[in-house]
Write a protein that holds these residues in place. Structure first.
Motif, PDB file in Angstrom:
ATOM      1  N   ASP A 109       0.813  -1.311  -0.104  1.00 50.04           N
ATOM      2  CA  ASP A 109       0.008  -0.058   0.087  1.00 50.04           C
ATOM      3  C   ASP A 109       0.989   1.250  -0.017  1.00 50.04           C
ATOM      4  O   ASP A 109       2.081   1.231  -0.024  1.00 50.04           O
ATOM      5  N   PHE A 110       0.175   2.447   0.026  1.00 49.54           N
ATOM      6  CA  PHE A 110       0.849   3.570   0.205  1.00 49.54           C
ATOM      7  C   PHE A 110       1.070   4.182   1.613  1.00 49.54           C
ATOM      8  O   PHE A 110       0.044   3.704   2.312  1.00 49.54           O
ATOM      9  N   PHE A 111       1.902   4.593   1.800  1.00 50.78           N
ATOM     10  CA  PHE A 111       2.268   5.072   3.254  1.00 50.78           C
ATOM     11  C   PHE A 111       2.374   6.672   3.120  1.00 50.78           C
ATOM     12  O   PHE A 111       2.286   7.234   2.238  1.00 50.78           O
ATOM     13  N   GLU A 112       2.953   7.480   4.246  1.00 51.10           N
ATOM     14  CA  GLU A 112       3.131   8.872   4.041  1.00 51.10           C
ATOM     15  C   GLU A 112       4.255   9.007   3.212  1.00 51.10           C
ATOM     16  O   GLU A 112       5.065   8.366   2.858  1.00 51.10           O
ATOM     17  N   PRO A 113       3.921  10.121   2.150  1.00 53.58           N
ATOM     18  CA  PRO A 113       4.738  10.588   1.086  1.00 53.58           C
ATOM     19  C   PRO A 113       5.919  11.193   1.979  1.00 53.58           C
ATOM     20  O   PRO A 113       5.964  11.929   2.900  1.00 53.58           O
ATOM     21  N   GLY A 114       7.171  10.833   1.197  1.00 54.64           N
ATOM     22  CA  GLY A 114       8.504  11.279   1.683  1.00 54.64           C
ATOM     23  C   GLY A 114       8.773  12.768   1.337  1.00 54.64           C
ATOM     24  O   GLY A 114       9.775  13.433   1.714  1.00 54.64           O
ATOM     25  N   ASP A 115       8.299  13.427  -0.020  1.00 52.79           N
ATOM     26  CA  ASP A 115       8.580  14.732  -0.338  1.00 52.79           C
ATOM     27  C   ASP A 115       7.406  15.308  -0.981  1.00 52.79           C
ATOM     28  O   ASP A 115       6.400  14.863  -1.274  1.00 52.79           O
ATOM     29  N   PHE A 116       7.673  16.663  -1.428  1.00 51.89           N
ATOM     30  CA  PHE A 116       6.518  17.582  -1.985  1.00 51.89           C
ATOM     31  C   PHE A 116       5.896  16.686  -2.989  1.00 51.89           C
ATOM     32  O   PHE A 116       4.637  16.980  -3.210  1.00 51.89           O
ATOM     33  N   TRP A 117       6.615  16.183  -4.043  1.00 55.68           N
ATOM     34  CA  TRP A 117       5.882  15.853  -5.318  1.00 55.68           C
ATOM     35  C   TRP A 117       5.302  14.489  -5.127  1.00 55.68           C
ATOM     36  O   TRP A 117       4.294  14.633  -5.635  1.00 55.68           O
ATOM     37  N   GLN A 118       5.626  13.895  -4.059  1.00 57.77           N
ATOM     38  CA  GLN A 118       4.763  12.600  -3.546  1.00 57.77           C
ATOM     39  C   GLN A 118       3.559  13.157  -3.277  1.00 57.77           C
ATOM     40  O   GLN A 118       2.537  12.272  -3.190  1.00 57.77           O
ATOM     41  N   LYS A 119       3.512  14.165  -1.956  1.00 63.14           N
ATOM     42  CA  LYS A 119       2.415  14.702  -1.521  1.00 63.14           C
ATOM     43  C   LYS A 119       1.492  15.238  -2.603  1.00 63.14           C
ATOM     44  O   LYS A 119       0.273  14.922  -2.552  1.00 63.14           O
ATOM     45  N   MET A 120       1.877  15.871  -3.598  1.00 60.15           N
ATOM     46  CA  MET A 120       1.162  16.367  -4.717  1.00 60.15           C
ATOM     47  C   MET A 120       0.548  15.331  -5.735  1.00 60.15           C
ATOM     48  O   MET A 120      -0.733  15.269  -5.867  1.00 60.15           O
ATOM     49  N   THR A 121       1.505  14.152  -5.765  1.00 63.49           N
ATOM     50  CA  THR A 121       0.795  13.175  -6.436  1.00 63.49           C
ATOM     51  C   THR A 121      -0.112  12.414  -6.003  1.00 63.49           C
ATOM     52  O   THR A 121      -1.413  11.930  -6.501  1.00 63.49           O
ATOM     53  N   GLN A 122       0.027  12.108  -4.757  1.00 70.16           N
ATOM     54  CA  GLN A 122      -0.977  11.530  -3.729  1.00 70.16           C
ATOM     55  C   GLN A 122      -2.381  12.456  -3.837  1.00 70.16           C
ATOM     56  O   GLN A 122      -3.233  11.714  -3.863  1.00 70.16           O
ATOM     57  N   ARG A 123      -2.286  13.718  -3.553  1.00 71.37           N
ATOM     58  CA  ARG A 123      -3.528  14.418  -3.675  1.00 71.37           C
ATOM     59  C   ARG A 123      -4.273  14.074  -4.898  1.00 71.37           C
ATOM     60  O   ARG A 123      -5.547  14.248  -4.911  1.00 71.37           O
ATOM     61  N   ALA A 124      -3.343  14.549  -6.119  1.00 73.26           N
ATOM     62  CA  ALA A 124      -4.248  14.094  -7.278  1.00 73.26           C
ATOM     63  C   ALA A 124      -4.539  12.884  -7.576  1.00 73.26           C
ATOM     64  O   ALA A 124      -5.928  12.650  -8.055  1.00 73.26           O
ATOM     65  N   MET A 125      -4.177  11.705  -6.911  1.00 78.04           N
ATOM     66  CA  MET A 125      -4.516  10.279  -6.954  1.00 78.04           C
ATOM     67  C   MET A 125      -6.044  10.331  -6.378  1.00 78.04           C
ATOM     68  O   MET A 125      -6.913   9.781  -6.889  1.00 78.04           O
ATOM     69  N   ILE A 126      -5.976  10.724  -5.165  1.00 78.05           N
ATOM     70  CA  ILE A 126      -7.137  10.570  -4.366  1.00 78.05           C
ATOM     71  C   ILE A 126      -8.385  11.677  -5.127  1.00 78.05           C
ATOM     72  O   ILE A 126      -9.472  10.812  -5.022  1.00 78.05           O
ATOM     73  N   ALA A 127      -7.897  12.401  -5.540  1.00 76.75           N
ATOM     74  CA  ALA A 127      -9.173  13.447  -6.303  1.00 76.75           C
ATOM     75  C   ALA A 127      -9.480  12.525  -7.428  1.00 76.75           C
ATOM     76  O   ALA A 127     -10.824  12.385  -7.686  1.00 76.75           O
ATOM     77  N   PHE A 128      -8.632  12.069  -8.261  1.00 79.97           N
ATOM     78  CA  PHE A 128      -9.093  11.277  -9.344  1.00 79.97           C
ATOM     79  C   PHE A 128      -9.970  10.101  -9.241  1.00 79.97           C
ATOM     80  O   PHE A 128     -10.808   9.887  -9.730  1.00 79.97           O
ATOM     81  N   PHE A 129      -9.405   9.388  -7.998  1.00 79.21           N
ATOM     82  CA  PHE A 129     -10.249   8.181  -7.629  1.00 79.21           C
ATOM     83  C   PHE A 129     -11.581   8.520  -6.947  1.00 79.21           C
ATOM     84  O   PHE A 129     -12.397   7.619  -7.070  1.00 79.21           O
ATOM     85  N   LYS A 130     -11.573   9.794  -6.422  1.00 85.38           N
ATOM     86  CA  LYS A 130     -13.043   9.955  -5.817  1.00 85.38           C
ATOM     87  C   LYS A 130     -13.972  10.211  -7.003  1.00 85.38           C
ATOM     88  O   LYS A 130     -15.070   9.903  -6.763  1.00 85.38           O
ATOM     89  N   VAL A 131     -13.242  10.862  -8.096  1.00 86.91           N
ATOM     90  CA  VAL A 131     -14.360  11.244  -9.216  1.00 86.91           C
ATOM     91  C   VAL A 131     -14.723   9.963 -10.073  1.00 86.91           C
ATOM     92  O   VAL A 131     -15.817   9.644 -10.304  1.00 86.91           O
ATOM     93  N   MET A 132     -13.679   9.058 -10.241  1.00 85.97           N
ATOM     94  CA  MET A 132     -13.634   8.175 -11.371  1.00 85.97           C
ATOM     95  C   MET A 132     -14.303   6.831 -10.595  1.00 85.97           C
ATOM     96  O   MET A 132     -14.865   5.773 -11.239  1.00 85.97           O
ATOM     97  N   ALA A 133     -13.900   6.534  -9.237  1.00 86.34           N
ATOM     98  CA  ALA A 133     -14.378   5.346  -8.812  1.00 86.34           C
ATOM     99  C   ALA A 133     -14.714   5.373  -7.227  1.00 86.34           C
ATOM    100  O   ALA A 133     -15.036   4.462  -6.447  1.00 86.34           O
TER     101      ALA A 133
END
Length: 197
Positions: A133-157
């Motif tokens: 699974d995913f755990f706490e992101p290690g840097d800024f880009w991972q945090k941004m990617t994670q936010r985008a992923m959650i938003a994407f899956f909220k809409v799509m799934a």
């Protein structure tokens, strides 16, 4: 049955590889050795692609909520000894190992705890739960990617979480101990083996 991931099923692997390379596959495969002769349970196995090359050594049950994902998994796992089921795992059976591949981050904390309690009943002494699974992101880009992923899956799934669960806290509270771990992407992606204490 509603199929929240049905639309994504055909593009899930290409999308995953575009963002993560093969890291998600590697995480799901990390602790597949040593299953010969063991009855295993895979919950949320998706299209089964991660298990394709291990199929002949896998026996037990494979569950996914998405009928479309199970259709793809049927092809991926045709040489395995796994019985494929559509829907939520029924909470029955006895297993030597349970695999939870990138499924806990889709569930509210209360449902995770309830699932872990059910699994504990179905695992004999020294039974293991393997989580990727995913755990706490290690840097800024991972945090941004994670936010985008959650938003994407909220809409799509219809994804139900706004954040990641505290997997360590939940499993420790339910009487499991962490015995092995492998990490990718500075620990953002992990595969872990938890054993009933």
């Amino acid at each position: 049955m509603s199929d929240a991931y049905g639309f994504l099923a055909p593009i899930y692997q290409p999308l995953s590889r575009l963002v993560f390379g093969r890291d998600l596959i590697y995480a799901n495969q990390a602790f597949l050795e040593g299953n010969t002769g063991k009855k295993i349970l895979i919950i949320g196995g998706g299209d089964g692609e991660a298990y394709r090359h291990f199929g002949k050594n896998l026996e037990g049950e494979f569950w996914d909520l998405s009928p479309r994902m199970i259709q793809l998994a049927t092809n991926s796992l045709k040489d395995s000894g796994l019985t494929l089921w559509v829907g939520a795992w029924k909470g029955t059976g006895e297993f030597g190992r349970v695999y939870l591949p990138f499924v806990l981050d889709t569930m509210p904390d209360e449902e995770i705890a309830q699932l872990i309690r059910q699994l504990k009943i179905c695992l004999p002494n020294h039974g293991e739960v393997i989580i990727s699974d995913f755990f706490e992101p290690g840097d800024f880009w991972q945090k941004m990617t994670q936010r985008a992923m959650i938003a994407f899956f909220k809409v799509m799934a219809s994804h139900r979480r706004k954040n990641l669960p505290d997997i360590h806290a939940i499993l420790q509270l339910e009487g499991f101990e962490l015995i092995r771990e492998k990490c990718w992407r500075k620990g953002w992606i992990r595969a872990q083996v938890w054993r009933v204490m």
